[in-house]
Design an enzyme around this catalytic site. Structure first.
Site: not given
Length: 570
Positions: A69-70, A103-104
């Site tokens: 979530g960056e 996720e990324n």
């Protein structure tokens, strides 16, 4: 500004202070588009954060590490939020890394290089293989394999892919090759300041053909056993569906090693069969690695050899399956027998000429092959003794003597160089050195010692008589030693082989630089001993070949003597 979460409250979601969150190093995404990031920040300002980030506690602190979530975290920082909705998970390093990467990698804006590095890390973790990655990310194994190859790109080309200056297809072609070829491709064709030979903007297929043409070698040109090459990933036949011949090699280091090893082995084999032959190569077409290895083994290798005439090649016997009918095969067999007869006759004539000293045999070391050649001889004084041609053994002994001379010459040459670097200012001056006269010795004083005798750095390179007189008037033990030894060093330039000057120089070196001299002598003496051993072996081989003939002659003579009484009686 307070954070807004536009969704139904979930008990696992907690508001966490942004100042307490630390980014992690697991995220495969290293580049964040500023325009896209600002657009997300504006969306958060208007609607709030629609999805929480995931964090994990940092041991022995009240802080948290961001798992994924960056982009939301960065956008919230731009907006000026003090807190951000987060899911707190107690994860191990391995779990956090895998979740972050997984996720990324599912985001649309991940670059090919970020994908490549992420897949590489997952593979290196030992928890995944090609198949499991393909299943987890919904990609084909070929897609994952191609991305993994991107991890082998040199940094400069990887940066071009990262910034879309080359396409994925072009990178896919380049990453097939090793670092050395990639480096040359970049420096010669992809670097920004390259103009006329630039490949930027070309299609992947065009670049693929150019790389193969310029940076790979056709294996059909080489004579070594290419069995291992058939399954080698650096063989271009294994890079495409369509194969012709042996393929081309893209691993130049391996190719050079296999070729040089073959040439050395082939040379030793030909020498064993022809002990009177010498080794040599022409000016341009030869393999330097093979030549250096043979010389290190003690073999004498002559340079700039004449091209000469190649030894006849033995005819190949016809294979029956290569002919359409029995008649054609029988004709080929008849031709083969005639060719064999001509071949044997030609070899016998060459052997006769070699024994009579009319021609010389030599083994020519080429770039990719070894050839037994012969040249007509000019019987000069070097090849005769009192007008008679030297025998093979005498030639080898002469060569052995010359090799010993070469070792001494090389020792003297290297010693000359080393003497210039030694410091003898503090060494005790010997009685033999004291016989030299200082005024004349000063003519050989080296410029680097001018300051030691009070001469300024701006002084001309040469001392005049007045300078010399001033120096002599103020001599010390140390300056005397410097002057005398500079003179000796100047005279040593005339050292050659075993002349008196060379003997004096070596004596000087043994006193002031014994370790350096010992190293020089050992190096060249080792080469001589190896060459000496090879010559002795070749002499023994020649003697062994000649011995049966001598024994037959003795037996024939004895038989003749036995027959004489019978003839007399008759």
């Amino acid at each position: 500004m307070e954070a807004t979460l536009n969704q139904t409250a979930v008990k696992d979601i907690t508001m966490v202070a942004i100042s307490a969150i630390r980014p992690n190093g697991f995220n495969p995404r290293k580049h964040f588009d500023e325009v896209s990031l600002n657009e997300l920040a504006e969306s958060i300002r208007q609607q709030g954060i629609l999805q929480p980030v995931t964090v994990r506690p940092i041991a022995d602190s009240n802080d948290y590490e961001l798992v994924f979530g960056e982009r939301r975290y960065r956008a919230a920082t731009i907006v000026g939020m003090q807190e951000i909705p987060a899911i707190i998970n107690d994860l191990s390093d391995e779990e956090a890394e895998e979740i972050a990467i997984t996720e990324n990698l599912q985001r649309k804006d991940v670059t090919p290089m970020e994908e490549a590095n992420a897949y590489q890390r997952l593979m290196e973790s030992g928890r995944h293989d090609l198949s499991s990655l393909a299943v987890q990310f919904g990609k084909s194994e070929a897609y994952i394999r191609t991305r993994l190859k991107f991890a082998s790109l040199i940094p400069e080309i990887a940066a071009l892919l990262e910034t879309d200056e080359i396409t994925v297809s072009v990178a896919s072609e380049i990453c097939r090759y090793g670092e050395d070829i990639q480096r040359e491709v970049y420096e010669q064709h992809l670097k920004e300041d390259v103009t006329y030979s630039s490949w930027r903007g070309q299609k992947a297929s065009e670049i693929a053909r150019s790389i193969e043409r310029q940076y790979t070698a056709d294996l059909d040109r080489y004579s070594f056993d290419k069995t291992l090459c058939l399954s080698c990933p650096h063989n271009t036949n294994n890079m495409s569906l369509f194969c012709e011949g042996c393929g081309k090699c893209a691993n130049r280091t391996c190719l050079a090693e296999m070729n040089a090893s073959y040439l050395v082995e082939k040379t030793l084999q030909v020498l064993a069969e022809n002990p009177t032959a010498t080794l040599g190569h022409t000016d341009y077409d030869y393999n330097l690695i093979a030549v250096e290895r043979l010389m290190a083994m003690g073999h004498e290798v002559e340079s700039a050899m004449p091209y000469g005439t190649a030894y006849p090649r033995q005819p190949e016997a016809p294979e029956k399956e290569d002919y359409d009918n029995e008649e054609a095969y029988e004709t080929a067999c008849s031709d083969y027998e005639q060719e064999q007869s001509d071949y044997r006759e030609r070899c016998a004539e060459i052997h006769r000429q070699s024994e009579n000293g009319e021609i010389s045999l030599y083994v020519k070391i080429g770039s990719n092959n070894i050839t037994l050649c012969y040249v007509k001889k000019n019987n000069t004084a070097d090849d005769t003794t009192q007008g008679q041609p030297l025998s093979p053994v005498e030639k080898l002994e002469k060569q052995d003597k010359r090799n010993k001379e070469i070792a001494l010459e090389k020792t003297i040459e290297d010693t000359k160089k080393q003497i210039l670097n030694i410091d003898v200012a503090e060494a005790k001056f010997g009685a033999d050195e004291d016989r030299m006269v200082y005024f004349f010795l000063l003519s050989s004083l080296r410029r680097e010692n001018f300051a030691l005798l009070g001469i300024s750095e701006e002084h001309s390179p040469y001392l005049n008589d007045e300078d010399k007189m001033n120096i002599i008037a103020n001599l010390t033990a140390k300056t005397k030693a410097v002057i005398r030894r500079d003179y000796l060093i100047a005279q040593f330039k005339d050292a050659y082989r075993n002349n008196a000057t060379a003997d004096l120089m070596l004596d000087f070196a043994r006193k002031h630089m014994p370790n350096e001299l010992a190293e020089i002598e050992d190096g060249y003496n080792q080469i001589y001993e190896k060459r000496h051993q090879r010559i002795e072996e070749r002499k023994a081989a020649i003697v062994a070949k000649e011995k049966p003939t001598d024994e037959n002659d003795d037996a024939a003579e004895a038989s003749s003597e036995d027959a004489k009484p019978e003839e007399a009686a008759a």
